[in-house]
Design a protein around this motif. Structure first.
Motif, PDB file in Angstrom:
ATOM      1  N   ALA A 189       7.348  -0.592  -5.981  1.00 44.29           N
ATOM      2  CA  ALA A 189       7.924   0.497  -5.181  1.00 44.29           C
ATOM      3  C   ALA A 189       7.985   1.791  -5.996  1.00 44.29           C
ATOM      4  CB  ALA A 189       9.315   0.101  -4.678  1.00 44.29           C
ATOM      5  N   ALA A 190       8.311   1.674  -7.278  1.00 46.79           N
ATOM      6  CA  ALA A 190       8.404   2.871  -8.130  1.00 46.79           C
ATOM      7  C   ALA A 190       7.026   3.510  -8.306  1.00 46.79           C
ATOM      8  CB  ALA A 190       8.995   2.508  -9.487  1.00 46.79           C
ATOM      9  N   GLU A 191       5.995   2.661  -8.388  1.00 45.99           N
ATOM     10  CA  GLU A 191       4.629   3.160  -8.505  1.00 45.99           C
ATOM     11  C   GLU A 191       4.256   3.979  -7.255  1.00 45.99           C
ATOM     12  OE1 GLU A 191       0.892   0.516  -8.814  1.00 45.99           O
ATOM     13  OE2 GLU A 191       2.319  -0.137 -10.356  1.00 45.99           O
ATOM     14  N   MET A 192       4.642   3.454  -6.099  1.00 44.72           N
ATOM     15  CA  MET A 192       4.391   4.163  -4.830  1.00 44.72           C
ATOM     16  C   MET A 192       5.169   5.470  -4.804  1.00 44.72           C
ATOM     17  SD  MET A 192       2.328   2.571  -2.976  1.00 44.72           S
ATOM     18  CE  MET A 192       1.646   0.983  -2.628  1.00 44.72           C
ATOM     19  N   ALA A 193       6.408   5.419  -5.268  1.00 39.97           N
ATOM     20  CA  ALA A 193       7.257   6.617  -5.254  1.00 39.97           C
ATOM     21  C   ALA A 193       6.629   7.719  -6.114  1.00 39.97           C
ATOM     22  CB  ALA A 193       8.658   6.268  -5.765  1.00 39.97           C
ATOM     23  N   ALA A 194       6.061   7.325  -7.250  1.00 39.63           N
ATOM     24  CA  ALA A 194       5.475   8.314  -8.163  1.00 39.63           C
ATOM     25  C   ALA A 194       4.266   9.003  -7.535  1.00 39.63           C
ATOM     26  CB  ALA A 194       5.077   7.633  -9.471  1.00 39.63           C
ATOM     27  N   ARG A 195       3.667   8.360  -6.527  1.00 40.92           N
ATOM     28  CA  ARG A 195       2.473   8.936  -5.881  1.00 40.92           C
ATOM     29  C   ARG A 195       2.799   9.814  -4.671  1.00 40.92           C
ATOM     30  NH1 ARG A 195      -1.122   3.935  -4.653  1.00 40.92           N
ATOM     31  NH2 ARG A 195      -0.615   2.745  -6.506  1.00 40.92           N
ATOM     32  N   VAL A 196       4.089   9.874  -4.291  1.00 43.55           N
ATOM     33  CA  VAL A 196       4.447  10.665  -3.099  1.00 43.55           C
ATOM     34  C   VAL A 196       4.166  12.146  -3.351  1.00 43.55           C
ATOM     35  CG1 VAL A 196       6.394  11.452  -1.682  1.00 43.55           C
ATOM     36  CG2 VAL A 196       6.152   9.022  -2.227  1.00 43.55           C
ATOM     37  N   ASP A 197       3.452  12.762  -2.408  1.00 39.52           N
ATOM     38  CA  ASP A 197       3.094  14.169  -2.530  1.00 39.52           C
ATOM     39  C   ASP A 197       4.032  15.002  -1.650  1.00 39.52           C
ATOM     40  OD1 ASP A 197       1.987  16.657  -2.446  1.00 39.52           O
ATOM     41  OD2 ASP A 197      -0.023  15.999  -1.846  1.00 39.52           O
ATOM     42  N   LEU A 198       4.878  15.791  -2.286  1.00 41.51           N
ATOM     43  CA  LEU A 198       5.868  16.569  -1.534  1.00 41.51           C
ATOM     44  C   LEU A 198       5.234  17.575  -0.572  1.00 41.51           C
ATOM     45  CD1 LEU A 198       7.911  15.163  -3.270  1.00 41.51           C
ATOM     46  CD2 LEU A 198       8.932  17.347  -3.856  1.00 41.51           C
ATOM     47  N   GLY A 199       3.987  17.917  -0.829  1.00 41.99           N
ATOM     48  CA  GLY A 199       3.299  18.886   0.029  1.00 41.99           C
ATOM     49  C   GLY A 199       2.781  18.264   1.319  1.00 41.99           C
ATOM     50  N   HIS A 200       2.792  16.951   1.395  1.00 44.78           N
ATOM     51  CA  HIS A 200       2.249  16.286   2.583  1.00 44.78           C
ATOM     52  C   HIS A 200       3.243  15.322   3.219  1.00 44.78           C
ATOM     53  CE1 HIS A 200      -1.485  17.747   0.752  1.00 44.78           C
ATOM     54  NE2 HIS A 200      -1.891  17.821   2.007  1.00 44.78           N
ATOM     55  N   LEU A 201       4.439  15.804   3.479  1.00 48.84           N
ATOM     56  CA  LEU A 201       5.445  14.943   4.116  1.00 48.84           C
ATOM     57  C   LEU A 201       5.565  15.364   5.576  1.00 48.84           C
ATOM     58  CD1 LEU A 201       8.141  15.079   1.293  1.00 48.84           C
ATOM     59  CD2 LEU A 201       6.671  13.128   1.853  1.00 48.84           C
ATOM     60  N   ASP A 202       5.224  14.458   6.464  1.00 52.96           N
ATOM     61  CA  ASP A 202       5.208  14.812   7.880  1.00 52.96           C
ATOM     62  C   ASP A 202       6.164  13.884   8.637  1.00 52.96           C
ATOM     63  OD1 ASP A 202       4.668  15.272  10.508  1.00 52.96           O
ATOM     64  OD2 ASP A 202       2.494  14.914  10.377  1.00 52.96           O
ATOM     65  N   ARG A 203       7.280  14.471   9.121  1.00 51.31           N
ATOM     66  CA  ARG A 203       8.286  13.631   9.785  1.00 51.31           C
ATOM     67  C   ARG A 203       7.691  12.876  10.974  1.00 51.31           C
ATOM     68  NH1 ARG A 203      13.378  11.842  10.054  1.00 51.31           N
ATOM     69  NH2 ARG A 203      13.975  12.834   8.136  1.00 51.31           N
ATOM     70  N   SER A 204       6.700  13.490  11.648  1.00 47.16           N
ATOM     71  CA  SER A 204       6.196  12.829  12.859  1.00 47.16           C
ATOM     72  C   SER A 204       5.545  11.477  12.544  1.00 47.16           C
ATOM     73  CB  SER A 204       5.232  13.753  13.623  1.00 47.16           C
ATOM     74  OG  SER A 204       4.070  13.936  12.872  1.00 47.16           O
ATOM     75  N   VAL A 205       5.010  11.301  11.323  1.00 49.91           N
ATOM     76  CA  VAL A 205       4.443   9.983  11.005  1.00 49.91           C
ATOM     77  C   VAL A 205       5.423   9.105  10.224  1.00 49.91           C
ATOM     78  CG1 VAL A 205       2.030  10.724  11.029  1.00 49.91           C
ATOM     79  CG2 VAL A 205       3.266  10.752   8.882  1.00 49.91           C
ATOM     80  N   LEU A 206       6.602   9.652   9.937  1.00 50.09           N
ATOM     81  CA  LEU A 206       7.560   8.893   9.118  1.00 50.09           C
ATOM     82  C   LEU A 206       8.852   8.583   9.857  1.00 50.09           C
ATOM     83  CD1 LEU A 206       7.126  10.959   5.798  1.00 50.09           C
ATOM     84  CD2 LEU A 206       6.276   8.643   6.219  1.00 50.09           C
ATOM     85  N   SER A 207       8.911   8.944  11.147  1.00 44.23           N
ATOM     86  CA  SER A 207      10.200   8.879  11.844  1.00 44.23           C
ATOM     87  C   SER A 207      10.553   7.489  12.382  1.00 44.23           C
ATOM     88  CB  SER A 207      10.203   9.879  13.000  1.00 44.23           C
ATOM     89  OG  SER A 207       9.264   9.459  13.958  1.00 44.23           O
ATOM     90  N   ALA A 208       9.594   6.543  12.396  1.00 42.93           N
ATOM     91  CA  ALA A 208       9.865   5.241  13.017  1.00 42.93           C
ATOM     92  C   ALA A 208      11.102   4.571  12.422  1.00 42.93           C
ATOM     93  CB  ALA A 208       8.653   4.324  12.846  1.00 42.93           C
ATOM     94  N   HIS A 209      11.822   3.897  13.301  1.00 42.38           N
ATOM     95  CA  HIS A 209      13.048   3.208  12.916  1.00 42.38           C
ATOM     96  C   HIS A 209      12.824   2.232  11.755  1.00 42.38           C
ATOM     97  CE1 HIS A 209      16.852   1.222  13.298  1.00 42.38           C
ATOM     98  NE2 HIS A 209      16.248   0.069  13.492  1.00 42.38           N
ATOM     99  N   GLU A 210      11.715   1.463  11.821  1.00 40.59           N
ATOM    100  CA  GLU A 210      11.446   0.466  10.764  1.00 40.59           C
ATOM    101  C   GLU A 210      11.238   1.163   9.417  1.00 40.59           C
ATOM    102  OE1 GLU A 210      10.537   0.277  14.332  1.00 40.59           O
ATOM    103  OE2 GLU A 210       8.574   0.587  13.436  1.00 40.59           O
ATOM    104  N   ILE A 211      10.658   2.354   9.460  1.00 36.66           N
ATOM    105  CA  ILE A 211      10.437   3.074   8.198  1.00 36.66           C
ATOM    106  C   ILE A 211      11.781   3.530   7.615  1.00 36.66           C
ATOM    107  CG2 ILE A 211       9.331   5.088   7.119  1.00 36.66           C
ATOM    108  CD1 ILE A 211       7.058   4.816   9.115  1.00 36.66           C
ATOM    109  N   GLY A 212      12.690   3.974   8.485  1.00 41.30           N
ATOM    110  CA  GLY A 212      14.023   4.378   8.027  1.00 41.30           C
ATOM    111  C   GLY A 212      14.779   3.216   7.398  1.00 41.30           C
ATOM    112  N   GLU A 213      14.679   2.064   8.037  1.00 44.25           N
ATOM    113  CA  GLU A 213      15.341   0.858   7.516  1.00 44.25           C
ATOM    114  C   GLU A 213      14.763   0.484   6.154  1.00 44.25           C
ATOM    115  OE1 GLU A 213      17.695  -1.734   8.538  1.00 44.25           O
ATOM    116  OE2 GLU A 213      18.381   0.159   9.379  1.00 44.25           O
TER     117      GLU A 213
END
Ligand code: C5P
Length: 208
Positions: A57-81
């Motif tokens: 999970a930390a490896e994935m976190a290190a790859r997150v690009d702050l310039g490409h965060l789109d709520r419309s693809v991240l809003s699903a309930h399962e993703i929030g959980e």
């Protein structure tokens, strides 16, 4: 000093809308830090990786690009959980908090919203708001949001989810959700977004 506005609070208290409005008003960039945890969770889900392996999970976190965060693809309930599960892992938080701090320090100021901005990410922010509302009211807002889109929703299920997420976010050992000692509390239970915005403006303007 850079105008950093730190906004924290539980899910569906209205902090995201408030953060966007304040950012627009003061001409500052805005980072919804919840999206960084959501993007980490989505990457794990998409790649079929386990949600309980901290190193992965930390490896994935290190790859997150702050310039490409789109709520419309991240809003699903399962993703929030899933996000609130990976957010309890210290190694994930180290990677994301580092990126969030760089964002906060990159210009003449910024608005960041999340759970630990005033306490951990930007403890020296000159303006800290803690936005909250009763769990029933937050669940009602979520319910109205979903049904307004013509989708089905179960109010008691949503209320249970809201309470479970609060417990997980407030009860975790690393960076639990709580107001910073110097945060200004804004209870939006009986306020519309416009009234909350005006109250926040009055508070922020006094600090400038
Ligand atoms: O605010 P949002 O629902 O998008 O956040 C998803 C999850 O990410 C939260 O439930 C919380 O566990 C986590 N989070 C966090 N710290 C932040 C922002 C979000 O732990 N600063």
């Amino acid at each position: 000093m850079a105008l950093v506005i730190a906004i924290d609070g539980p899910a569906a208290a209205g902090k995201g809308t408030l953060a966007r409005k304040l950012a627009r008003h003061y001409g500052l960039p805005h980072l919804d830090t919840g999206l960084t945890y959501r993007a980490t969770a989505k990457a794990l889900l998409d790649e079929g990786k386990p949600l309980d392996d901290e190193a992965v999970a930390a490896e994935m976190a290190a790859r997150v690009d702050l310039g490409h965060l789109d709520r419309s693809v991240l809003s699903a309930h399962e993703i929030g959980e899933a996000a609130s599960k990976v957010a309890a892992m210290p190694a994930v938080r180290v990677a994301l908090v580092d990126a969030q701090r760089r964002f906060a320090a990159s210009g003449k100021g910024a608005v960041l919203d999340g759970r630990d901005i005033g306490t951990v990410v930007c403890p020296d922010a000159p303006v800290k708001l803690y936005v909250t509302a009763d769990a029933e009211i937050r669940a009602r807002r979520r319910y109205d949001e979903i049904t307004a889109k013509g989708e089905e929703a179960d109010f008691s299920q949503i209320l249970e989810d809201v309470r479970r997420r609060d417990e997980r976010d407030m009860g975790r050992k690393d960076s639990p959700l709580r107001p910073a000692d110097d945060a200004h509390l804004l209870d939006t239970s009986k306020m519309g977004i416009e009234a909350a915005f005006q109250a926040a403006l009055t508070f922020v303007d006094k600090r400038l």
